[in-house]
Enzyme design. Sequence first.
Site, short mmCIF file in Angstrom:
data_model
loop_
_atom_site.label_atom_id
_atom_site.label_comp_id
_atom_site.label_asym_id
_atom_site.label_seq_id
_atom_site.Cartn_x
_atom_site.Cartn_y
_atom_site.Cartn_z
N MET A 30 0.85 -1.20 0.00
CA MET A 30 0.00 0.00 0.00
C MET A 30 0.88 1.25 0.00
O MET A 30 0.43 2.34 0.38
CB MET A 30 -0.93 -0.01 1.21
CG MET A 30 -1.90 -1.19 1.18
SD MET A 30 -3.42 -0.90 2.11
CE MET A 30 -2.78 -0.64 3.74
N LEU A 33 6.59 3.13 1.68
CA LEU A 33 7.56 2.02 1.71
C LEU A 33 8.71 2.29 2.67
O LEU A 33 9.08 3.42 2.93
CB LEU A 33 8.10 1.79 0.29
CG LEU A 33 7.05 1.48 -0.77
CD1 LEU A 33 7.71 1.25 -2.12
CD2 LEU A 33 6.21 0.27 -0.39
N HIS A 37 9.85 -3.45 3.10
CA HIS A 37 9.35 -3.67 1.74
C HIS A 37 10.52 -3.98 0.81
O HIS A 37 10.44 -4.85 -0.06
CB HIS A 37 8.60 -2.44 1.22
CG HIS A 37 7.32 -2.15 1.94
ND1 HIS A 37 7.17 -1.06 2.75
CD2 HIS A 37 6.14 -2.80 1.97
CE1 HIS A 37 5.94 -1.04 3.25
NE2 HIS A 37 5.30 -2.09 2.79
N ASP A 151 2.41 -9.59 8.94
CA ASP A 151 0.95 -9.72 8.86
C ASP A 151 0.63 -11.21 8.76
O ASP A 151 0.21 -11.71 7.71
CB ASP A 151 0.43 -8.97 7.64
CG ASP A 151 0.72 -7.49 7.73
OD1 ASP A 151 -0.07 -6.77 8.34
OD2 ASP A 151 1.77 -7.05 7.22
N GLN A 154 -2.88 -12.41 7.79
CA GLN A 154 -3.11 -12.09 6.38
C GLN A 154 -2.46 -13.15 5.48
O GLN A 154 -3.06 -13.62 4.51
CB GLN A 154 -2.54 -10.70 6.09
CG GLN A 154 -2.49 -10.33 4.62
CD GLN A 154 -2.04 -8.89 4.40
OE1 GLN A 154 -2.84 -7.98 4.59
NE2 GLN A 154 -0.80 -8.67 4.00
N SER A 186 6.94 -1.05 10.11
CA SER A 186 5.58 -0.92 9.60
C SER A 186 5.37 0.53 9.18
O SER A 186 5.90 1.45 9.81
CB SER A 186 4.58 -1.27 10.72
OG SER A 186 3.30 -0.77 10.41
N SER A 187 4.58 0.70 8.14
CA SER A 187 4.26 2.07 7.69
C SER A 187 3.57 2.84 8.81
O SER A 187 3.65 4.06 8.89
CB SER A 187 3.36 2.03 6.47
OG SER A 187 3.95 1.22 5.48
#
Length: 282
Positions: A30, A33, A37, A151, A154, A186-187
């Site tokens: 999403m 970054l 990532h 995650d 997920q 994490s973002s």
Amino acid sequence: MRVVKTRARARAQVRRWQEAGERVTLVPTMGALHEAHLNLVRLAKRSGRAAVSIFVNPTQFAPGEDFERYPRDLEADAAMLREGGADLLFAPGAEEVYPGGLEATTRVEVPGLSAELCGAHRPAHFAGVTSVVARLLLVMLPDAAIFGRKDYQQLVILRRMVEDLHIPVEVVEGPITREDDGLAMSSRNRYLNTGQRQLAPLLHAVLQECAQRLRKGERDFARLEQEAAARLRRKGFAPDYVAVRRAGDLGPPAAAAAGEWVILAAAWLGAARLIDNVVFRQ
Ligand code: PAF
């Protein structure tokens, strides 16, 4: 790195590489970054071409969640991806991903597991995730897709979805990348203020302590979960849950059974909802 915004261009580029005998791995994101990532991009590059998608998916946010203020900076993200060696960036608008609109459109949902753990606190979240990831995989048809282990729920849900729908894409687990003090990158860490940022690594530390107690033979799962949550609460977190589960399918672990287990937690710290987990062999 090629940047494309339409489904047709994204698929055409992936197909060209595949026809030339190259393996293409997608890293769905999403945006916003960071190093974690990039580690997924590096993992993708090891086996061929790395494609990245950036799409802040509205259907996985509930009203009142952080969809509006979720950090968006496509230029900075693209620069980072170029630097990190990505080959393709697919950055579609909502009309490309959901041409029929967000409401009267087909949803993909993995029942059961999507309502547990994080799903119990964010009821529509995983249906949003599976609905968008199914579209991204079917649009691009990469050989593989990487999802980070941070995650964890997920990842398990997406594996199930791909298997159930016979989507011909291999699901690859990516590592958790941590800051030096143990906080999972994490973002959403950018929502933490200075004091909260100093406190945040405690989440991982508490999960590690739980893993240690389980390794030593403790089997009162409910007590362990409650104590861990209480410790977090005392320090200023607002935990949604701490849970011990089987790593493979997130079912409840049997006290006597051996195998891989995971301890998962989600906890609010100020405006940031942090999630983390520790996987270990029992
Ligand atoms: O993990 C994420 O960033 C998102 O949930 C994903 C998989 C890109 C779907 O929007």
